[in-house]
Design a protein around this motif. Structure first.
Motif, PDB file in Angstrom:
ATOM      1  N   GLU A 143       0.782  -1.020   0.363  1.00  0.00           N
ATOM      2  CA  GLU A 143      -0.246  -0.145   0.182  1.00  0.00           C
ATOM      3  C   GLU A 143       1.319   1.535  -0.048  1.00  0.00           C
ATOM      4  N   ARG A 170      -0.051   1.653  -3.424  1.00  0.00           N
ATOM      5  CA  ARG A 170      -2.391   1.907  -3.552  1.00  0.00           C
ATOM      6  C   ARG A 170      -2.299   3.005  -2.681  1.00  0.00           C
ATOM      7  N   GLY A 203      -6.507   2.598  -1.259  1.00  0.00           N
ATOM      8  CA  GLY A 203      -6.139   2.030  -1.896  1.00  0.00           C
ATOM      9  C   GLY A 203      -5.950   1.221  -0.557  1.00  0.00           C
ATOM     10  N   GLY A 234      -5.176  -2.894  -0.061  1.00  0.00           N
ATOM     11  CA  GLY A 234      -4.789  -3.752  -0.523  1.00  0.00           C
ATOM     12  C   GLY A 234      -5.799  -4.646  -0.433  1.00  0.00           C
ATOM     13  N   ASP A 276     -14.804  -0.578  -1.556  1.00  0.00           N
ATOM     14  CA  ASP A 276     -13.329   0.139  -2.180  1.00  0.00           C
ATOM     15  C   ASP A 276     -13.648   2.352  -2.284  1.00  0.00           C
ATOM     16  N   LEU A 324      -4.199  -7.000 -10.421  1.00  0.00           N
ATOM     17  CA  LEU A 324      -4.164  -6.246  -8.855  1.00  0.00           C
ATOM     18  C   LEU A 324      -3.429  -7.256  -7.898  1.00  0.00           C
ATOM     19  N   ASN A 338       0.642  -6.432  -6.372  1.00  0.00           N
ATOM     20  CA  ASN A 338       0.855  -6.752  -4.409  1.00  0.00           C
ATOM     21  C   ASN A 338       1.146  -7.653  -4.258  1.00  0.00           C
TER      22      ASN A 338
END
Length: 690
Positions: free
Chosen positions: A159, A163, A180, A182, A188, A229, A233
Motif C-alpha cells: 500500500e 496503492r 488504496g 490492498g 473500495d 492487481l 501487490n
C-alpha cells in the motif's frame, strides 16, 4: 519459489478447466501433488496460504460449469462445532490438490493468537518509537523511508509503495483520508485514519518515495509482468520484503538486540512490518479513542482495514474483529505526544559559473546525492573538516618545535657538564693529592682516564636515548672529552680496512670497535657459507656471538646490527637460522641449541680460520666500565670488575656465557640508567644474583 508455484498452478488450471471427468482430471492432480511434495518444503501451516497467493483457489472457483459426478463434487459445510449446516459444490482440483480436509482442520486449530493474548502483552515506549520513526521519515534511503511510513501510518508495504493515496483533512492535523487498501473486504472506498506525524508531512514523505527512481522502476516492472492487481501487490511485497525487513530489524531490533526499540511479539525472533502495523494501531487508538474497550476494538478493526468503514457495520462485519485480535498484543501506559514535522531550512540562491555548475552536477551523480543543495553542503562539510585537520597538523608541528627546542637546551646543558668534567680531568695530574691511608673497610677504586671517558660517553648516550623527541643530534653536537690517552687512541682513523687483524685488535682508537664488529660479522658469514657443513655446525649472527668474537661493547654491536639489519636477517634466513615467528626481526634464538661451550668452540674455530686468531685473545669484553684496584678485590664479596648488558636484550644464557668467559667478573644489567640486577658465579659455578 512463489513464481514457480504460480506457473505450476496456471499449468494445472489450463490443463483441467475444460475436462469433465474424474478419470481425466485425477492424473493432473497427482502430478501436481507429486511436484508439491518433492520439490517444495511448504508446511501444512503455510501451504494453504501460498496456494492462495498463487491464485489456486481463485482460479478454480471461477469455473462456473460445475457438474457433480463429472468435474465437481458436493462437499458438506460445517459450523464451528462440527455440525453440518449445508453443502457446496467444489471443482475436483480443489478437493484432490493441496491440503486434505483433515489437514485443513488441523491447520485451523492454531493457537498463535491465543498464545499472544494469554501473556501480559508487550509495552510500547512511545518516545523511542516516535524518535526512530521520525529519523526514518527524514532518510534519503527509499527502503528506510518506506519503513518510516509503515510505522507512522500502519499501512501494508504494498500500500505504501504502490496503492495508498492520502488526502489532508481540514482541521485534523494528525489524520488523513486513505484510499488504496490492498485487502478491500468487498469495499473500495476511502476512510479516515490517524497518523503519528502530521498528515501533510506524511503526504510529502509519500510523494518523495513515489518519485524515487527505484520505486518508479519497481512499479513499472510489476505492471508489465502482471495484469491482475492482487498479483502485482504480491510481487511488490516479495521483491521489496527482504530489504524492508532488514531496515525494521536494524532500527527496531531483534532477539539479539540489547536495547529494543519495539518489544518482540510472542513467537517472533525479530520485528517485522506486521509488528509495526500492530504498534502503530495501538498508539493511535490509545491516543485518539479514550472510550470503552468495545469502542476501541471497533476503531482498531477500522484502522487496520479489517472492518468495512461503514457508519454502521452489521453484526456480520464484526466477525472480522477476530482478525483484529491478532494485532492486539501491544499496550501503552505512557502519554503519547504529537511530534511536529522537522523544520526545513530556508534555501538561498548562489551564482556559479557554467563550468562550476557542471562540476556540481557531476558530483551529485558521483556521490548519489538527492539534489545540488546536498552537494554544496557536502563540500562545505569537507572544507570544515579539512581546515580542522590542517589546524591540528599545524598545532602538532608547533608542539614538535617546542620539544625540539627543549632537546637542544638539554644538549647545551650536557655540553656544559662535559666541559666542567673535561676541565677537572685536565687538572687531575696537577691537583692530585698525596695518597692518604684509608680504612680497609672502605676501599676507593682508582679510575683510569680511558675508563672515565667511556663512562662519560655512556652517560651522554643514555641521556640522548631518554629524550622523547623525534630528532637525532649530529655527531658534532657532542664534543669529545679530552683524556690523558695517547694521540693515537683519540685521533679518528678513516681507513680501518687497511689495518691487519692483529693491528685492529690491538687498537683502542675511536672507530676500531665498529670495524671489529664488521669483521666478526664477515667471519661468521664466511664460515657459514664455506666451512660449515650444515650438520648442526652453523652459528647464527647475534649480538651475543658478535660480542664474544669481536670483544666490542654490547651497545655498539646493537647499533651496528640495527644499521645492517637487512644483511643480518638475509644471512640468518638463508641458512634457516632466522626468527621463526617474525623473519623480519634480527633477534633469533637459533644458537641456544649449541649450548655455551659449543658456541665458544665454534667462535674459536672462526677466529682461527678467518681472523688469524687475533680476536678473543684478551678473553674478556670491552664492556668493563670500571677497573678496580687489584689489591682491593680480596676485601670485597662481589668483584668490582663488571660487564654491562642491556636488560631488555640479555637472556640468562647470555649472562652465563659472559661470566664463564670472564672469570672473576660480574655482569650488570641496566634499563637505561637504572641498574636492574647484578650477576656472578658462585663456588659451584652457578649463576646467582648479588
Amino acid at each position: 519459489m512463489s513464481k514457480l508455484l504460480e506457473t505450476k498452478v496456471n499449468e494445472l488450471f489450463e490443463a483441467t478447466k475444460d475436462l469433465m471427468s474424474r478419470e481425466e482430471i485425477e492424473p493432473y492432480c497427482e502430478q501436481f501433488n507429486t511436484w508439491l511434495n518433492t520439490q517444495t518444503s511448504y508446511s501444512n501451516e503455510s501451504l494453504g496460504t501460498v496456494l492462495s497467493r498463487a491464485g489456486f483457489y481463485k482460479k478454480f472457483k471461477s469455473i462456473t460449469n460445475l457438474v457433480p459426478g463429472q468435474n465437481a463434487v458436493i462437499v458438506p459445510k460445517h459450523d464451528e462445532n462440527g455440525n453440518v449446516t449445508g453443502t457446496t459444490i467444489k471443482h475436483l482440483c480443489l478437493v484432490l490438490c493441496g491440503l486434505t480436509q483433515e489437514q485443513w482442520d488441523e491447520r485451523n486449530q492454531t493457537t498463535r493468537v491465543t498464545d499472544r493474548l494469554s501473556n501480559e502483552g508487550q509495552e510500547i515506549d512511545p518516545d523511542k518509537y516516535l524518535e526512530v520513526t521520525g529519523r526514518l521519515l527524514e532518510s534519503e534511503d527509499p527502503h528506510e523511508l518506506a519503513v518510516g511510513l509503515i510505522a507512522a501510518t500502519g499501512r501494508r508495504p504494498h500500500e505504501i509503495l504502490a496503492r495508498a493515496t492520502f488526502f489532508p483533512i481540514q482541521g485534523q492535523s494528525y489524520k488523513v483520508m486513505f484510499s488504496g487498501q490492498g485487502k478491500k473486504r468487498g469495499q473500495d472506498t476511502s476512510f479516515e485514519i490517524g497518523t503519528l506525524y502530521p498528515g501533510e508531512y506524511i503526504i510529502k514523505c509519500l510523494n518523495r518515495l513515489r518519485k524515487e527512481p527505484g520505486t518508479k522502476a519497481l512499479l513499472k516492472e510489476v505492471a508489465n509482468e502482471f495484469s491482475d492487481l492482487a498479483e502485482q501487490n504480491r510481487a511488490i511485497d516479495n521483491r521489496r520484503g527482504q530489504s524492508l525487513r532488514r531496515v525494521v530489524k536494524e532500527y527496531f531490533g531483534d532477539k539479539y538486540s540489547d536495547n529494543l526499540v519495539l518489544e518482540l511479539r510472542q513467537g517472533d525472533d525479530q520485528n517485522n512490518n506486521k509488528a509495526l502495523r500492530a504498534a502503530c494501531a495501538a498508539l493511535i487508538i490509545e491516543r485518539d479513542y479514550p472510550g470503552s474497550i468495545g469502542s476501541k476494538m471497533l476503531a482498531f478493526g477500522r484502522f487496520l482495514g479489517h472492518i468495512a468503514p461503514n457508519d454502521k457495520p452489521s453484526d456480520k462485519d464484526l466477525n472480522h474483529i477476530v482478525t483484529t485480535l491478532g494485532y492486539s498484543d501491544y499496550y501503552v501506559t505512557k502519554p503519547i505526544p504529537y511530534p511536529i514535522a522537522p523544520q526545513k531550512e530556508k534555501t538561498a540562491s548562489v551564482r556559479v559559473t557554467e563550468a562550476d555548475f557542471e562540476t556540481i552536477k557531476n558530483l551529485q551523480s558521483k556521490l548519489a546525492l538527492s539534489n545540488q543543495q546536498s552537494v554544496v553542503s557536502h563540500l562545505l562539510n569537507f572544507y570544515e573538516n579539512a581546515t580542522k585537520e590542517v589546524l591540528e597538523a599545524k598545532s602538532q608541528c608547533d608542539r614538535l618545535k617546542e620539544e625540539l627546542a627543549q632537546a637542544n637546551d638539554q644538549i647545551i646543558k650536557l655540553k656544559e657538564e662535559i666541559s666542567v668534567m673535561q676541565q677537572q680531568l685536565e687538572q687531575q695530574p696537577e691537583q692530585q693529592p698525596e695518597p692518604q691511608p684509608q680504612p680497609k673497610q672502605q676501599p676507593q677504586p682508582q679510575v683510569a682516564g680511558g675508563d672515565l671517558r667511556a663512562m662519560i660517553q655512556e652517560i651522554i648516550r643514555e641521556e640522548l636515548q631518554g629524550m622523547q623527541v623525534n630528532t637525532t643530534p649530529t655527531p658534532t653536537s657532542i664534543p669529545q672529552v679530552k683524556t690523558t690517552q695517547s694521540v693515537e687512541q683519540t685521533k679518528p682513523i678513516a681507513n680501518w680496512e687497511e689495518f691487519s687483524d692483529k693491528e685492529l685488535w690491538e687498537s683502542k682508537a675511536k672507530g676500531s670497535a665498529e670495524e671489529k664488529v664488521r669483521r666478526a660479522f664477515l667471519a661468521i658469514a664466511s664460515y657459514n657459507d664455506t666451512l660449515a657443513t650444515g650438520d648442526n655446525d652453523r652459528l647464527a649472527i647475534t649480538n651475543q656471538a658478535l660480542r664474544e668474537l669481536s670483544g666490542a661493547n654490547g651497545m655498539v654491536i646493537g647499533d651496528w646490527i640495527k644499521a645492517h639489519a637487512d644483511e643480518v636477517v638475509s644471512h640468518n634466513t638463508k641458512h634457516g637460522m632466522g626468527n621463526s615467528k617474525d623473519p623480519s626481526k634480527t633477534e633469533t634464538y637459533y644458537n641456544k641449541r649449541h649450548r655455551s661451550k659449543r658456541i665458544t668452540e665454534l667462535l674459536q674455530l672462526i677466529n682461527d680460520k678467518f681472523l688469524d686468531g687475533q680476536a678473543m685473545k684478551a678473553g674478556k669484553s670491552e664492556d668493563a666500565s670500571v677497573t678496580a684496584n687489584p689489591a682491593e678485590q680480596t676485601t670485597t664479596t662481589v668483584s668490582s670488575k663488571t660487564i654491562t648488558l642491556k636488560a631488555t636484550e640479555a637472556s640468562l644464557m647470555d649472562i652465563e656465557h659472559t661470566l664463564r668467559q670472564n672469570p672473576g667478573w660480574t655482569v650488570t644489567t641496566k634499563d637505561g640508567k637504572k641498574v636492574v640486577a647484578v650477576y656472578t658465579l658462585n663456588e659451584a659455578s652457578e649463576v646467582v644474583k648479588v
